[in-house]
Design an enzyme around this catalytic site. Structure first.
Site, PDB file in Angstrom:
ATOM      1  N   GLY A 189       3.490   1.653   7.837  1.00 15.53           N
ATOM      2  CA  GLY A 189       2.105   1.830   8.447  1.00 15.53           C
ATOM      3  C   GLY A 189       1.846   3.451   8.286  1.00 15.53           C
ATOM      4  N   ASP A 214       6.233  -4.055  -1.427  1.00 15.44           N
ATOM      5  CA  ASP A 214       5.654  -3.034  -0.618  1.00 15.44           C
ATOM      6  C   ASP A 214       6.505  -1.903  -0.329  1.00 15.44           C
ATOM      7  OD1 ASP A 214       3.777  -1.657   0.898  1.00 15.44           O
ATOM      8  OD2 ASP A 214       3.578  -3.072   2.382  1.00 15.44           O
ATOM      9  N   GLU A 248      -0.777  -5.578   5.912  1.00 16.95           N
ATOM     10  CA  GLU A 248       1.405  -5.731   5.314  1.00 16.95           C
ATOM     11  C   GLU A 248       1.809  -6.932   5.852  1.00 16.95           C
ATOM     12  OE1 GLU A 248       1.297  -0.977   3.766  1.00 16.95           O
ATOM     13  OE2 GLU A 248       2.082  -1.831   5.718  1.00 16.95           O
ATOM     14  N   THR A 289       0.756  -1.268  -0.064  1.00 16.86           N
ATOM     15  CA  THR A 289       0.206   0.022  -0.019  1.00 16.86           C
ATOM     16  C   THR A 289       0.801   1.220   0.087  1.00 16.86           C
ATOM     17  OG1 THR A 289      -1.888  -1.049   1.115  1.00 16.86           O
ATOM     18  CG2 THR A 289      -1.812   1.229   1.354  1.00 16.86           C
ATOM     19  N   GLY A 290       0.438   2.309  -0.571  1.00 20.27           N
ATOM     20  CA  GLY A 290       1.107   3.783  -0.618  1.00 20.27           C
ATOM     21  C   GLY A 290       1.450   4.045  -1.834  1.00 20.27           C
ATOM     22  N   SER A 291       2.011   5.386  -1.867  1.00 24.14           N
ATOM     23  CA  SER A 291       2.219   6.033  -3.201  1.00 24.14           C
ATOM     24  C   SER A 291       3.296   5.482  -4.148  1.00 24.14           C
ATOM     25  CB  SER A 291       2.619   7.560  -3.057  1.00 24.14           C
ATOM     26  OG  SER A 291       3.752   7.612  -2.222  1.00 24.14           O
TER      27      SER A 291
HETATM   28  C1  5RP Z   1       1.443   2.045   4.191  1.00 26.76           C
HETATM   29  C2  5RP Z   1       2.936   1.652   4.511  1.00 26.76           C
HETATM   30  C3  5RP Z   1       3.666   2.373   3.013  1.00 26.76           C
HETATM   31  O1  5RP Z   1       4.294   1.423   2.374  1.00 26.76           O
HETATM   32  C4  5RP Z   1       4.665   3.425   3.480  1.00 26.76           C
HETATM   33  O2  5RP Z   1       3.748   4.501   4.177  1.00 26.76           O
HETATM   34  C5  5RP Z   1       5.320   4.131   2.451  1.00 26.76           C
HETATM   35  O3  5RP Z   1       4.544   4.720   1.705  1.00 26.76           O
HETATM   36  P1  5RP Z   1       4.846   5.592   0.473  1.00 26.76           P
HETATM   37  O4  5RP Z   1       5.234   4.791  -0.725  1.00 26.76           O
HETATM   38  O5  5RP Z   1       3.596   6.459   0.126  1.00 26.76           O
HETATM   39  O6  5RP Z   1       5.965   6.585   0.811  1.00 26.76           O
HETATM   40  O7  5RP Z   1       3.539   1.306   5.196  1.00 26.76           O
HETATM   41  O8  5RP Z   1       0.775   1.495   5.322  1.00 26.76           O
END
Ligand code: 5RP
Length: 226
Positions: A98, A84, A106, A31-33
């Site tokens: 998180g 991830d 996750e 999850t995430g950008s």
């Molecule tokens: C979500 C996560 C994401 O992997 C983490 O926050 C990184 O996110 P991003 O790729 O948006 O920087 O742990 O719960």
């Protein structure tokens, strides 16, 4: 000379992760950008994979919108690979995760996967975990007690809000974010905090660490192995 933005670095590592996806199999998706870039890239391989197990409602929606089948974790035994992002990763592959509140799912998918491939831009690489506020998913009834326990460890913890009210995770729980910690021994820390009553998941991923990190840097994708 053009410099790469953080968004460009995320796109780079999202694409680079495709080579870890095993044709004919189901892939674990975080999850995430940064993962969003990976999901978008994965659409180019959708005919070659069976589908995905997803760590959040947001990733599930994105996968489905691109025509990628999403399986429940319980329908699948072991996954070859879980891809991830991370909020922080150290030189051992230990991570804080998180920031997107998806840490519990996750960790479940990471545990059912043989290999965790972390995709991150270089700002996420740290010597010692703890600068990024540590997310901890808690049962709402335990919030104040958990906050006090972190205070006793020298941290400052607060309930995560969204639009002025407590954020509710995909699992119907709350998130506490903890600052002021230097996590010198992530394995011991994760073991200890996981046992506090009311803690669902602590955002230290040491027992479920990364084996590979694809790090987006100004000079391209660096592959770290742990
Ligand atoms: C979500 C996560 C994401 O992997 C983490 O926050 C990184 O996110 P991003 O790729 O948006 O920087 O742990 O719960």
């Amino acid at each position: 000379m053009s410099t790469l933005s953080q968004d460009d670095l995320k796109t780079l590592v999202g694409h680079a992760a495709l080579k870890y996806v095993v044709p004919g199999e189901i892939v674990g998706v975080g999850t995430g950008s940064t993962v969003n870039k990976f999901i978008d890239a994965l659409a180019s391989m959708k005919g070659e994979i069976k589908g995905a197990v997803s760590s959040s409602n947001a990733s599930t929606e994105r996968l489905k919108a691109l025509g990628i089948a999403v399986f429940d974790s319980n329908e699948v035994d072991e996954l070859s690979v879980y891809i991830d992002g991370a909020d922080e990763i150290d030189g051992h592959g230990f991570m804080i995760k998180g920031g997107g509140a998806a840490l519990t799912r996750e960790k479940i998918i990471a545990a059912q996967s043989r290999q965790f491939v972390c995709i991150a831009d270089e700002s996420k690489l740290v010597e010692t975990l703890g600068k990024f506020p540590l997310p901890v998913e808690v049962i709402p009834m335990a919030t104040q007690r958990v906050i006090k326990q972190f205070r006793a460890l020298g941290g400052a913890a607060q309930l995560r809000l969204s639009n002025g009210i407590p954020l509710v995770t995909d699992n119907g729980q709350h998130i506490v974010d903890v600052t002021g910690l230097q996590i010198a021994d992530p394995l011991a820390f994760e073991t200890a905090v996981s046992q506090w009553p009311g803690v669902v998941t602590v955002g230290v991923f040491a027992h479920q660490k990364a084996q590979v990190c694809l790090l987006g840097t100004a000079s391209g994708v660096k592959t770290l192995t742990f």
